[in-house]
Design an enzyme around this catalytic site. Sequence first.
Site, mmCIF file in Angstrom:
data_model
loop_
_atom_site.group_PDB
_atom_site.id
_atom_site.type_symbol
_atom_site.label_atom_id
_atom_site.label_comp_id
_atom_site.label_asym_id
_atom_site.label_seq_id
_atom_site.Cartn_x
_atom_site.Cartn_y
_atom_site.Cartn_z
ATOM 1 N N ARG A 15 0.808 -1.213 0.000
ATOM 2 C CA ARG A 15 0.000 0.000 0.000
ATOM 3 C C ARG A 15 0.851 1.277 0.000
ATOM 4 O O ARG A 15 0.338 2.356 -0.262
ATOM 5 C CB ARG A 15 -0.941 -0.001 1.207
ATOM 6 C CG ARG A 15 -2.164 -0.898 1.008
ATOM 7 C CD ARG A 15 -3.065 -0.889 2.215
ATOM 8 N NE ARG A 15 -2.541 -1.723 3.292
ATOM 9 C CZ ARG A 15 -3.085 -1.816 4.502
ATOM 10 N NH1 ARG A 15 -4.160 -1.094 4.800
ATOM 11 N NH2 ARG A 15 -2.556 -2.609 5.422
ATOM 12 N N TYR A 365 32.040 34.470 -3.496
ATOM 13 C CA TYR A 365 32.234 33.029 -3.416
ATOM 14 C C TYR A 365 33.629 32.763 -2.860
ATOM 15 O O TYR A 365 34.633 33.237 -3.414
ATOM 16 C CB TYR A 365 32.094 32.372 -4.787
ATOM 17 C CG TYR A 365 32.516 30.914 -4.790
ATOM 18 C CD1 TYR A 365 31.717 29.950 -4.181
ATOM 19 C CD2 TYR A 365 33.720 30.522 -5.368
ATOM 20 C CE1 TYR A 365 32.112 28.615 -4.160
ATOM 21 C CE2 TYR A 365 34.124 29.192 -5.353
ATOM 22 C CZ TYR A 365 33.316 28.245 -4.744
ATOM 23 O OH TYR A 365 33.708 26.938 -4.714
ATOM 24 N N ASN A 385 38.754 28.727 -7.945
ATOM 25 C CA ASN A 385 39.404 27.526 -7.416
ATOM 26 C C ASN A 385 39.456 26.352 -8.392
ATOM 27 O O ASN A 385 40.117 25.356 -8.117
ATOM 28 C CB ASN A 385 38.690 27.075 -6.134
ATOM 29 C CG ASN A 385 37.212 26.780 -6.368
ATOM 30 O OD1 ASN A 385 36.569 27.412 -7.190
ATOM 31 N ND2 ASN A 385 36.672 25.837 -5.621
ATOM 32 N N TYR A 386 38.781 26.442 -9.536
ATOM 33 C CA TYR A 386 38.652 25.266 -10.404
ATOM 34 C C TYR A 386 39.070 25.630 -11.823
ATOM 35 O O TYR A 386 38.574 26.591 -12.407
ATOM 36 C CB TYR A 386 37.190 24.798 -10.382
ATOM 37 C CG TYR A 386 36.921 23.520 -11.134
ATOM 38 C CD1 TYR A 386 37.682 22.375 -10.937
ATOM 39 C CD2 TYR A 386 35.875 23.449 -12.045
ATOM 40 C CE1 TYR A 386 37.422 21.203 -11.622
ATOM 41 C CE2 TYR A 386 35.594 22.272 -12.736
ATOM 42 C CZ TYR A 386 36.376 21.158 -12.525
ATOM 43 O OH TYR A 386 36.115 19.988 -13.197
ATOM 44 N N SER A 404 36.534 44.914 -3.588
ATOM 45 C CA SER A 404 35.371 44.467 -4.352
ATOM 46 C C SER A 404 35.770 44.011 -5.754
ATOM 47 O O SER A 404 36.726 44.529 -6.350
ATOM 48 C CB SER A 404 34.350 45.604 -4.458
ATOM 49 O OG SER A 404 33.874 45.949 -3.177
#
Length: 467
Positions: A15, A365, A385-386, A404
């Site tokens: 059920r 980020y 970072n990538y 900034s």
Amino acid sequence: MNVMAIVLAAGQGKRMKSKLYKVLHPVCGKPMVAHVLRTVRDADCSRTVVVVGHGAETVRTFLGEGAEFALQEQQLGTGHAVLQAEPLLGGEDGTTVILYGDTPLVTSETIQALLRSHTETGAAATVLTAVVPNPQGLGRIIRDEAGNVLRIVEQKDCTPEQARITEINTGMYAFDNKKLFQALAQVTNHNAQGEYYLTDVMEILKNAGEAVGAYRTADYAEGVGVNDRVGLGEAEALMRARIVRKHQLNGVTVIDPAATYIEADVVIGSDTVIYPGTVLRGSTAIGEDCVIGPNADITDTTIGNGVTVKHAVTSEAVIGDECGVGPYAYLRPGAKLGVGVKIGDFVEIKNAELGDGTKVSHLSYVGDAKVGKDVNVGCGAITVNYDGYNKSLTEIGDNAFVGSNVNLIAPVKIGEGAYVVAGSTITTDVPANDVAIARERQVNKPGYAEKLRGRARAKKEAGAKKE
């Protein structure tokens, strides 16, 4: 007293209409059967045998070493299910508690009360009963004029008079272990379902001159089994209310319990306030004097004292004392904030450690980074970072200033006290106390804007003529 437990979890659960085995459906963050195993463990049961059938390997894999297992290859009734545990428990002296894997609301306090009643009365068997508003589909407790239990009659075998009885069998019992298995050998399947009912053991023991007792729980919901998605939702609501109430009694303010979701293993310190729309999941632990929410979604996160988290999502993060997170911040796995860190709106932190007093206030980020104390990360700053293949580390020293719209191309180090000018793209290390500027020199061309607009108009007109 030697107390053992048998948890019946062999039913298919058709059920539920699900690919997931029934007792593994979660209620407040944990599979139903896990709630039941925790209950018997907290009730000081020395051994627990889970009787499995459909989905046996999945249940075994999930529970691991948390229980022993017996296999019911054919589902021939509850009595037959319990009998499968005889090779493991049949020779033991002591008391056996029988429960179901789809009754997540039963508490250890109720099981302990059942065991006390069983011991004090010297009964061979004691059934846990409840009075319910709607007994349809449930086994009825048949008593004599003195209130003694005579037998238990299943719904399909009830006479019209018996069907009107509202005291029901929850399906949970305490038995003298050896007498249980002796009686099970005498159970037959001469009933409407053609099954071997565990309930028949009560009458067999009584006919043999043994004492049979009953303990009635005040909360009938503890005995309610989950058979479909409607029942699952009802169990979720009941347990959620129970969890919230527990935290309230422990000194936590929950502004709107009906609009707050807290899973079973969450820990919250006193004088913390939980605002509506908050979801606390998994192994989350929150300290004292915090303000959580509104609309905070927190999973497996450790939060210190005096922290504010609002309109934010966190997962597998660590947040130190006196931090402020949000609104609209996202702390991903590996985020670790020191004391007094400020994470503002639309900031994402991933696998990064931020030192005490550091501020990342908006639109940034920070990923795969180690950031020191009292660092200011300006609006729109990003740790790049990538590179499409590898993740690289960004390191920022204490008291550094990142302006900034700065891109820090990892791997890169920003030294202690260094200053990175707004708009820079940093590709090499910045030594301590240096100022880094990495942007094109501005050139202004007087009156050139009108020439650009003229070129654009001409191009548009030429395109229109071609059409």
